[in-house]
Design a protein around this motif. Sequence first.
Motif, mmCIF file in Angstrom:
data_model
loop_
_atom_site.group_PDB
_atom_site.id
_atom_site.type_symbol
_atom_site.label_atom_id
_atom_site.label_comp_id
_atom_site.label_asym_id
_atom_site.label_seq_id
_atom_site.Cartn_x
_atom_site.Cartn_y
_atom_site.Cartn_z
ATOM 1 N N GLY A 47 13.227 -10.564 37.941
ATOM 2 C CA GLY A 47 12.233 -11.242 37.134
ATOM 3 C C GLY A 47 12.809 -12.527 36.579
ATOM 4 N N VAL A 48 12.013 -13.206 35.767
ATOM 5 C CA VAL A 48 12.450 -14.478 35.181
ATOM 6 C C VAL A 48 12.647 -14.365 33.670
ATOM 7 C CG1 VAL A 48 11.427 -15.862 37.017
ATOM 8 C CG2 VAL A 48 10.065 -15.312 34.976
ATOM 9 N N GLY A 49 12.517 -13.166 33.140
ATOM 10 C CA GLY A 49 12.734 -12.956 31.720
ATOM 11 C C GLY A 49 12.567 -11.495 31.364
ATOM 12 N N VAL A 50 13.293 -11.058 30.369
ATOM 13 C CA VAL A 50 13.145 -9.700 29.829
ATOM 14 C C VAL A 50 13.386 -9.772 28.328
ATOM 15 C CG1 VAL A 50 14.056 -7.352 29.769
ATOM 16 C CG2 VAL A 50 13.859 -8.521 31.953
ATOM 17 N N ALA A 51 12.503 -9.147 27.567
ATOM 18 C CA ALA A 51 12.654 -9.065 26.118
ATOM 19 C C ALA A 51 13.190 -7.689 25.745
ATOM 20 C CB ALA A 51 11.317 -9.309 25.433
ATOM 21 N N ALA A 52 13.918 -7.626 24.644
ATOM 22 C CA ALA A 52 14.541 -6.372 24.243
ATOM 23 C C ALA A 52 13.559 -5.193 24.137
ATOM 24 C CB ALA A 52 15.308 -6.561 22.933
ATOM 25 N N PRO A 53 12.340 -5.390 23.615
ATOM 26 C CA PRO A 53 11.419 -4.251 23.580
ATOM 27 C C PRO A 53 11.115 -3.669 24.960
ATOM 28 C CG PRO A 53 10.683 -5.946 22.078
ATOM 29 C CD PRO A 53 11.799 -6.544 22.882
ATOM 30 N N LEU A 113 16.105 -15.348 29.587
ATOM 31 C CA LEU A 113 15.278 -16.088 30.515
ATOM 32 C C LEU A 113 16.155 -16.669 31.615
ATOM 33 C CD1 LEU A 113 14.278 -16.631 27.403
ATOM 34 C CD2 LEU A 113 12.654 -18.173 28.468
ATOM 35 N N GLY A 114 15.564 -16.926 32.755
ATOM 36 C CA GLY A 114 16.275 -17.572 33.848
ATOM 37 C C GLY A 114 15.421 -17.542 35.096
ATOM 38 N N ASP A 115 15.282 -18.678 35.759
ATOM 39 C CA ASP A 115 14.382 -18.759 36.903
ATOM 40 C C ASP A 115 15.001 -19.621 38.003
ATOM 41 O OD1 ASP A 115 12.237 -18.773 38.637
ATOM 42 O OD2 ASP A 115 11.010 -20.127 37.422
ATOM 43 N N PRO A 116 15.348 -19.015 39.144
ATOM 44 C CA PRO A 116 15.859 -19.815 40.253
ATOM 45 C C PRO A 116 14.770 -20.612 40.957
ATOM 46 C CG PRO A 116 15.705 -17.514 40.897
ATOM 47 C CD PRO A 116 15.370 -17.570 39.436
ATOM 48 N N ALA A 117 13.506 -20.314 40.622
ATOM 49 C CA ALA A 117 12.340 -21.028 41.168
ATOM 50 C C ALA A 117 12.343 -21.055 42.693
ATOM 51 C CB ALA A 117 12.265 -22.435 40.591
ATOM 52 N N PRO A 118 12.345 -19.889 43.336
ATOM 53 C CA PRO A 118 12.375 -19.844 44.800
ATOM 54 C C PRO A 118 10.985 -20.038 45.405
ATOM 55 C CG PRO A 118 12.338 -17.622 43.940
ATOM 56 C CD PRO A 118 12.320 -18.550 42.741
ATOM 57 N N VAL A 119 10.395 -21.200 45.191
ATOM 58 C CA VAL A 119 9.036 -21.482 45.645
ATOM 59 C C VAL A 119 9.024 -22.748 46.487
ATOM 60 C CG1 VAL A 119 7.940 -20.329 43.687
ATOM 61 C CG2 VAL A 119 8.537 -22.749 43.508
ATOM 62 N N ARG A 124 10.440 -25.367 37.931
ATOM 63 C CA ARG A 124 11.742 -25.864 38.342
ATOM 64 C C ARG A 124 12.807 -24.864 37.889
ATOM 65 N NH1 ARG A 124 9.217 -28.633 34.547
ATOM 66 N NH2 ARG A 124 10.092 -28.757 32.439
ATOM 67 N N PRO A 125 13.979 -24.906 38.518
ATOM 68 C CA PRO A 125 15.017 -23.946 38.149
ATOM 69 C C PRO A 125 15.342 -23.997 36.655
ATOM 70 C CG PRO A 125 15.600 -25.045 40.181
ATOM 71 C CD PRO A 125 14.394 -25.757 39.643
ATOM 72 N N LEU A 126 15.489 -22.822 36.075
ATOM 73 C CA LEU A 126 15.818 -22.682 34.661
ATOM 74 C C LEU A 126 17.096 -21.860 34.563
ATOM 75 C CD1 LEU A 126 14.925 -23.017 31.645
ATOM 76 C CD2 LEU A 126 13.732 -20.826 31.892
ATOM 77 N N ALA A 127 18.166 -22.479 34.079
ATOM 78 C CA ALA A 127 19.431 -21.763 33.944
ATOM 79 C C ALA A 127 19.283 -20.600 32.976
ATOM 80 C CB ALA A 127 20.519 -22.719 33.456
ATOM 81 N N GLU A 128 19.981 -19.514 33.239
ATOM 82 C CA GLU A 128 19.889 -18.335 32.383
ATOM 83 C C GLU A 128 20.393 -18.635 30.974
ATOM 84 O OE1 GLU A 128 20.479 -14.816 35.735
ATOM 85 O OE2 GLU A 128 22.076 -15.209 34.293
ATOM 86 N N PHE A 129 19.636 -18.168 29.981
ATOM 87 C CA PHE A 129 20.085 -18.268 28.599
ATOM 88 C C PHE A 129 19.408 -17.208 27.760
ATOM 89 C CE2 PHE A 129 16.283 -20.793 28.675
ATOM 90 C CZ PHE A 129 15.786 -20.901 27.379
ATOM 91 N N ALA A 130 20.010 -16.903 26.627
ATOM 92 C CA ALA A 130 19.484 -15.895 25.713
ATOM 93 C C ALA A 130 18.825 -16.577 24.524
ATOM 94 C CB ALA A 130 20.607 -14.985 25.236
ATOM 95 N N ILE A 131 17.785 -15.948 23.991
ATOM 96 C CA ILE A 131 17.113 -16.463 22.801
ATOM 97 C C ILE A 131 17.074 -15.360 21.746
ATOM 98 C CG2 ILE A 131 15.774 -18.247 23.962
ATOM 99 C CD1 ILE A 131 13.383 -16.357 24.078
ATOM 100 N N VAL A 132 17.475 -15.708 20.545
ATOM 101 C CA VAL A 132 17.475 -14.784 19.414
ATOM 102 C C VAL A 132 16.538 -15.346 18.354
ATOM 103 C CG1 VAL A 132 18.892 -13.693 17.635
ATOM 104 C CG2 VAL A 132 19.854 -14.118 19.919
ATOM 105 N N ASN A 133 15.671 -14.504 17.808
ATOM 106 C CA ASN A 133 14.694 -14.903 16.788
ATOM 107 C C ASN A 133 13.890 -16.140 17.212
ATOM 108 O OD1 ASN A 133 15.738 -12.832 15.187
ATOM 109 N ND2 ASN A 133 17.189 -14.177 14.162
ATOM 110 N N PRO A 134 13.299 -16.110 18.409
ATOM 111 C CA PRO A 134 12.589 -17.282 18.891
ATOM 112 C C PRO A 134 11.186 -17.423 18.306
ATOM 113 C CG PRO A 134 12.394 -15.540 20.490
ATOM 114 C CD PRO A 134 13.308 -15.023 19.398
#
Length: 216
Positions: A69-75, A86-92, A103-113
């Motif tokens: 997938g392109v994202g997963v939330a803790a819940p 989040l992270g998206d190689p955008a294979p389209v 467009r490609p999105l490098a993997e990163f974590a978000i806290v309290n977004p």
Amino acid sequence: MILADNGGMEIAALVGEFVEKYRGGAAPLVEVGDVVLRGVAETVDGQVDAGLVGEVVEILFATMRAAPGVGVAAPQVGIPLRVAVLGDPAPVTEEVAVARARRPLAEFAIVNPAYEADGDEVGFYEGCLSMPGYQAVVRRPESVIATYEDLDGVRHTERLSGWPARIFQHETDHLSGAIYIDKAVTRSITTNANLQKWWSQPTPAEASQALGFTLP
């Protein structure tokens, strides 16, 4: 698991057990109908050791990649904390990438977004790992002002647009107990098989005409 009380000690114990069980690998995904997906996740404010939060993030990344997938939330793995990855190689194809501003999105974590709309709404098909087998058109702001903390507690504010903005909104919504289907155009709902058979065009314009729904 239903938590009787989301107090600091209880969530800390839950996270500790979770990390001990899934450290080094992926966790099973929680599917729609589970109460944890409908609760408001707790703000991360020191009630869980920072090292454990970091390990939760590693498990989330492993889960996202395994799905894939392109994202997963803790819940989505049963942990009611305001954390997501989040992270998206955008294979389209180039045509799809241009139409969806994907467009490609490098993997990163978000806290309290959190996010605020910063553009007009656009509608595209969207799915969710916690509601497998279906997709639906969701109208979302094309760009947002996104705020979040990183794992070091540093606060970030940036403008996201296109598909990265959609991913950020989708995952942040999970932390407030919202699933994409809550915002979906219900007449657009389709199985994944029918999406591939009939509605795999770069935009949902043909689907809107055939299924009888409107786009922004």
